[in-house]
Design a protein around this motif. Structure first.
Motif, short mmCIF file in Angstrom:
data_model
loop_
_atom_site.label_atom_id
_atom_site.label_comp_id
_atom_site.label_asym_id
_atom_site.label_seq_id
_atom_site.Cartn_x
_atom_site.Cartn_y
_atom_site.Cartn_z
N GLY A 92 56.07 24.53 24.37
CA GLY A 92 57.08 24.38 23.34
C GLY A 92 57.10 25.57 22.40
N LYS A 93 57.92 25.47 21.36
CA LYS A 93 58.12 26.61 20.47
C LYS A 93 57.07 26.74 19.37
CE LYS A 93 63.04 27.36 21.28
NZ LYS A 93 64.40 27.43 20.66
N ARG A 94 55.99 26.00 19.47
CA ARG A 94 54.85 26.29 18.61
C ARG A 94 54.02 27.41 19.22
NH1 ARG A 94 54.44 23.19 14.32
NH2 ARG A 94 55.41 21.12 14.32
N ASP A 95 54.41 27.80 20.42
CA ASP A 95 53.79 28.92 21.12
C ASP A 95 54.89 29.95 21.37
OD1 ASP A 95 53.02 30.44 23.70
OD2 ASP A 95 51.18 29.34 23.25
N PRO A 96 54.61 31.25 21.24
CA PRO A 96 55.66 32.26 21.42
C PRO A 96 55.99 32.59 22.87
CG PRO A 96 53.58 33.34 20.92
CD PRO A 96 53.33 31.85 20.81
N ALA A 97 55.45 31.83 23.82
CA ALA A 97 55.62 32.16 25.25
C ALA A 97 57.07 32.28 25.66
CB ALA A 97 54.91 31.12 26.11
#
Length: 223
Positions: free
Chosen positions: A141-146
């Motif tokens: 999800g967007k708590r990670d910058p992947a």
């Protein structure tokens, strides 16, 4: 905003869709005879549909697989994207101004990409975007910058150039997404979303630029 490469969120940023999502879980669970409290639904605000489906199965001991729950929820929301959801005021004009300046645009969404594409096709902006990527495809999800890194890498390959995070503008409406992108070094642009109205001061403090309406942003992409 003087960036030639951009990553756009959809829901609450370009599409005026959050009011539909805000009631989706409640509507779906209600059809199952479950009256969920606000506290019980709070965790899903930062989840993908895949994650929230698994959460519902575990939380309410549903005799369904997470895949089945996601399929049923998806069928409820799809019609709105195909028939009802509009863009936020001025969004199409702003995107057109970026296109006219030669800016590359892509989509990074926590939603299913086919919903965004259906909405964008009906509203005449689908052709502005090079590609669409979902958090489910990335697996985070967007708590990670992947997802932002994936988009940046793809734009760099397709443009045959090297891109640092600071070369790319990320457009989001939620504080946690902007915080993730900013911490990873991306240039961040915040769009006001009524669902996060109480968080607006914090959002403005995170983002490099912030706008209440897309009409306020038109003309800022001056190259």
């Amino acid at each position: 905003m003087r960036k030639k490469f951009t990553i756009f969120d959809v829901d609450g940023t370009l599409a005026d869709s959050m009011r539909y999502w805000n009631h989706l879980a409640e509507d779906y669970l209600g059809r199952l005879g479950i009256h969920a409290s606000r506290e019980e639904l709070l965790p899903i605000e930062t989840m993908t549909m895949t994650e929230s489906s698994a959460y519902f199965v575990e939380k309410y001991k549903l005799a369904k697989t997470p895949e089945k729950v996601m399929e049923e929820m998806f069928s409820l929301i799809r019609r709105y994207y195909e028939e009802d959801i509009s863009l936020k005021e001025g969004a199409a004009s702003y995107l057109r101004s970026l296109r006219d300046c030669g800016v590359r645009m892509c989509v990074a969404t926590a939603n299913d990409v086919t919903l965004s594409q259906a909405c964008f096709r009906r509203n005449g902006i689908l052709e502005y975007f090079d590609f669409f990527v979902s958090c489910d495809e990335i697996g985070k999800g967007k708590r990670d910058p992947a997802i932002y890194d994936f988009c940046r890498d793809r734009m760099a390959r397709e443009s045959n150039t090297t891109l640092l995070p600071s070369d790319v503008a990320v457009f989001e409406d939620a504080a946690y997404c902007l915080k993730t992108a900013a911490a990873a070094g991306y240039y961040t642009v915040a769009m006001f979303e009524r669902s996060y109205e109480n968080d607006w001061d914090r959002i403005r403090g995170i983002a490099d630029e912030s706008y209440v309406k897309w009409t306020d942003a038109i003309g800022t992409a001056d190259f």
